[in-house]
Scaffold this active site. Structure first.
Site: not given
Length: 361
Positions: A215, A172, A100, A285, A202-203
């Protein structure tokens, strides 16, 4: 244009010119679909053995172990080069090695360890497009020289929520305009591809309005998601997108009232493939993320993901650690085929897409 032409020539060869009899064993097709992380600045013997046997087709590397807080796979350019060389030797040069490397806070190749500095997506969103493309080429050239051939970037989520844990809050996202996100993110991706690194959008189908971090738990964007969040994907596909697409662990009742996107046939085979026309490799993912791991066991996740249209099942092995995880994932896929829950034809479909992607390198 040359790279896109080469990609589609490879696609034609793999999907049409290779006869069905040319497919490998069921074991190798199942292995090609597994991406797993491991611990060690050198590759463990069991990982190398699994790669040689065709039971593991891709690995993901991290700079930091989230459980132990120490260097995990990446300490310096010289060390990383040796690690990736040993992995590719075991695979005969056919292994997908991913990191990543988004930039900013999500950068596995950190400047503090001797790698090239890469600014965050938020910063790149404010830069000139040509400069962003140049950063992509520079980052890609470094990765390729170090033996990394997949960058799980760029993030093309469009910032829509004032609270964006794990995404906007970490810089991000390229911006709140789908036009800016499309232009800057795809410029970065094009730079990666020109340097010989496979990018991943992504995503899908969009986490920009999520108020939870996947997460930890499953975000529900049913009330906040907007179809304009698909625009970066539509723009990429119209240009002949040669990389992968990563599907999010996100619930969106507008698209599927029962399953998260990463496990949904309506989202992957329906929206992504049939409606938007993407025929390349789709990866999940991290299947150890709380959004799905709290709700499904490994075999059930594999069944749902594969039948939904996922080609690569990703297990970071860094949120929870199991040294034998690659074997459990492989055996889960094999059992699903033996039980008739997943067809051999479905595995062959994914294997051909993955081979097409590898051949494009």
């Amino acid at each position: 244009m040359k790279n896109i032409l080469r990609f589609w020539l490879c696609a034609f060869f793999v999907l049409f010119a290779v006869p069905a009899a040319g497919a490998p064993s069921l074991e190798r097709m199942a292995g090609s679909m597994i991406m797993v992380g491991f611990r060690g600045l050198e590759a463990p013997g069991n990982i190398l053995a699994a790669i040689r046997a065709g039971r593991l087709g891709a690995v993901i590397l991290f700079d930091r172990d989230s459980l132990q807080g120490e260097p995990r796979n990446i300490a310096s350019p010289a060390q990383l080069r040796l690690l990736t060389a040993s992995l590719q030797k075991a695979a005969g040069g056919r292994l997908l090695i991913a990191v990543d490397q988004e930039g900013g806070r999500v950068a596995r190749l950190k400047s503090t360890r001797g790698f090239v500095h890469l600014p965050s997506a938020r910063e790149m969103g404010r830069m000139k497009t040509a400069d962003v493309a140049a950063l992509g080429r520079k980052a890609g050239a470094e990765m390729r020289q170090l033996g990394v051939n997949v960058d799980l970037a760029p993030v093309v989520d469009v910032l829509r929520s004032p609270v964006s844990p794990g995404l906007g809050d970490m810089g991000r996202l390229f911006g709140s305009s789908h036009a800016v996100v499309s232009e800057k993110a795809l410029a970065f991706a094009d730079g990666l591809r020109r340097s010989g690194v496979i990018p991943a959008l992504k995503h899908f189908p969009g986490l920009g309005s999520a108020s939870k971090d996947s997460h930890l738990d499953l975000p529900d964007v049913s009330r906040t998601w907007n179809r304009m969040e698909l625009e970066p994907y539509a723009v990429a596909f119209k240009k002949g997108w040669p990389g992968m697409v990563m599907v999010a662990h996100v619930f969106n009742s507008k698209l599927d009232g029962a399953l998260p996107a990463s496990l949904s046939p309506r989202v992957i085979d329906g929206l992504l493939r049939s409606q938007l026309g993407f025929g390349g490799v789709v990866m999940s993912d991290d299947l150890q993320m709380g959004a799905v791991a709290k709700r499904y066991g490994i075999k059930e996740m594999a069944r749902l993901a594969i039948n939904a249209g996922c080609d690569i099942l990703a297990f970071g092995n860094n949120l929870d650690y199991d040294p034998g995880l690659y074997e459990k994932a492989f055996e889960a896929v094999m059992e699903l085929v033996r039980d008739g829950a997943v067809s051999r034809q479905r595995l062959e479909q994914s294997w051909r897409r993955i081979e097409m992607l590898k051949n494009s390198l």
